[in-house]
Design an enzyme around this catalytic site. Structure first.
Site, PDB file in Angstrom:
ATOM      1  N   SER A 253     -41.936  -2.475   8.764  1.00 12.03           N
ATOM      2  CA  SER A 253     -40.848  -1.942   9.580  1.00 12.03           C
ATOM      3  C   SER A 253     -40.615  -0.460   9.279  1.00 12.03           C
ATOM      4  CB  SER A 253     -39.594  -2.757   9.263  1.00 12.03           C
ATOM      5  OG  SER A 253     -38.461  -1.943   9.258  1.00 12.03           O
ATOM      6  N   LYS A 254     -40.154   0.247  10.316  1.00  6.27           N
ATOM      7  CA  LYS A 254     -39.921   1.675  10.105  1.00  6.27           C
ATOM      8  C   LYS A 254     -38.433   1.954   9.913  1.00  6.27           C
ATOM      9  CE  LYS A 254     -43.703   4.501  11.130  1.00  6.27           C
ATOM     10  NZ  LYS A 254     -44.763   3.589  11.103  1.00  6.27           N
TER      11      LYS A 254
END
Ligand code: GLU
Length: 480
Positions: A253-254
């Site tokens: 995930s960013k």
């Protein structure tokens, strides 16, 4: 052999993320285990993404984690400047060399033309790449356009037919067909280099021996090899680290809160645990040991033992590891690190025997630092008694038990300290003829407002005589 020199080359996002820390850590461990140098280079050529103080923030984040940088901005070194925006002349000079030797060309195409070109290529089902419209401009035409100040970029002319064969230290011998590669922009219209040119030029002049970076850069490697060839340089040794994956094996995930190292520190993870956990995201030792100090990692780490396969970011494992550190660091150390979390909740603790005892008990049941505060609230404050608790405290047996201790504890402090060292509960149960739940529940409810919890002598020791007596008296004086 040439000295080993590795670099961590983040773009200045302003915070250190998990993937960045893993690259920096592997760079650092490789440098430390080989007597090499670990360099920090700030890749800030994307002017739209500038973050103030990015270098300072990254350096302090790395230092907080115990990773020392040998050369970098604000640190010094013989190969500076270490910030790309301060090296523009160097890139321009190398771009000019590429133009002069015919490996690069000016491109004056407008954004509209490029968009149209891409759309048409897509419609025809072709690879989307620059159609070399400007490659056919004559020298004079280029000169004229430049003299008129027309907006332009500089592109690298990629070979038409070429399979790039190279070795990656982790992946072995690789071949990548670059026949369909786009003619990469190397200098943008604002005069700044793109990542590709700047990284290759810097890696050369900074004498980087091994380029250690994430797998997402593997597809750019043929371009970088080609750039090195065009500039007449040897490529460094390539090392592409495995991707870091979420539990469902999608790319990590960013979202900043999920990946920023600081947010894990704030949540109350130990830096030692984070580092240990990150070290194992792609690397493991021959004997599968799991708990490592940074010094041990420096000793045992080797790039040969880094996997190709993606490494899953398993939060459960990080929690487990944090628990291991929670129970193995010294009590004083844990307490000192927990103090800010206590203060944040309005409890100002001192480092003394009582608070250490509290931590000793709490840490057996906690994973993260803030959980210690939640656990210790039973000692530090008095929660309100619920109706149910009041009813349980009002029974005849309960009142007998409480009254017994109220009387027993009516002693000088010194005697109390000695008294609670004896097997008080056993003696009391015998004398009162009340056992088990009927005996323990009223005491625990009165003292800590819950039926389960630490053993009574520990509770008495932590609360001390006055507080123990006061809590028992309060329970006895309840009006139901
Ligand atoms: N600046 C690139 C990044 O942000 C570095 C890639 C490399 O290490 O070559 O990841």
């Amino acid at each position: 052999m040439k000295q080993i020199r590795v670099r961590f080359a983040p773009s200045p996002t302003g915070y250190l993320h998990i993937g960045g820390l893993r690259t920096a850590l592997y760079d650092y461990l490789f440098a430390r285990s080989t007597g090499g140098k670990f360099i920090l280079r700030i890749e800030d050529t994307d002017r739209n993404r500038l973050v103030e103080d990015a270098a300072e923030k990254l350096i302090s984040a790395l230092q907080r984690m115990g990773i020392d940088i040998d050369e970098g901005p604000g640190i010094g070194g013989d190969y500076g400047p270490y910030v790309q925006s301060e090296r523009l002349e160097i890139y321009r000079h190398e771009a000019q060399r590429l133009l002069d030797s015919g490996y690069a060309y000016h491109c004056f195409c407008s954004a509209e033309r490029l968009n149209q070109m891409r759309e048409q290529q897509q419609q025809r089902g072709e690879f989307v790449k620059y159609d070399r419209h400007c490659l056919s401009l004559s020298e004079d035409e280029v000169k004229e356009k430049l003299a008129r100040g027309e907006q332009h970029v500089i592109r690298l002319k990629m070979p038409d037919e070429r399979v790039f064969a190279f070795t990656d230290l982790i992946r072995g011998d690789l071949e990548m067909d670059a026949s369909q590669s786009d003619d990469q922009v190397i200098i943008k219209s604002d005069g700044f280099p793109t990542y590709h040119l700047a990284a290759v030029v810097d890696d050369h002049f900074m004498e980087i021996s091994h380029v250690i970076r994430g797998e997402e850069w593997l597809s750019s490697t043929p371009k970088h090899i080609w750039l090195n060839e065009c500039l007449g340089w040897h490529s460094p040794i390539w090392v592409h680290l495995p991707l870091i994956l979420n539990q469902d094996r999608s790319k990590l995930s960013k979202r900043m809160n999920d990946v920023s190292v600081d947010s894990y520190l704030e949540k109350g993870y130990f830096k030692e645990a984070i580092l240990n956990f990150i070290a194992l995201l792609g690397w493991h030792s021959a004997d599968d040991q799991e708990i490592y100090s940074l010094e041990e990692l420096c000793k045992y780490f080797s790039l040969e033992r880094v996997n190709k396969a993606g490494a899953v970011f398993d939060l459960t494992k990080l929690d487990w590891m944090n628990g291991v550190y929670m129970r193995s660091l010294t009590l004083e150390d844990v307490l000192k690190r927990a103090l800010p979390y206590f203060v944040a909740q309005g409890f100002s603790l001192e480092v003394n025997a009582t608070s250490l005892k509290m931590i000793e008990i709490a840490r057996e049941r906690c994973t993260l630092l803030p959980e210690l505060v939640d656990y210790c609230k039973i000692f530090l404050s008095r929660a309100a008694l619920t109706a149910e608790m009041k009813a349980a405290l009002a029974t005849e047996e309960s009142r007998k038990v409480l009254a017994y201790f109220l009387k027993l504890f009516d002693t000088p402090e010194e005697d109390f300290v000695n008294l609670i060292l004896t097997d008080l509960p056993k003696a009391a149960m015998q004398e009162l003829g009340i056992k088990g739940k009927l005996f323990y529940t009223p005491l625990r409810l009165a003292l800590i407002r819950q039926e389960h919890g630490p053993d009574l002598p520990s509770i008495w020791e932590i609360l001390g005589k006055d507080e123990s007596v006061s809590r028992i008296r309060e329970a006895l004086e309840l009006q139901v």
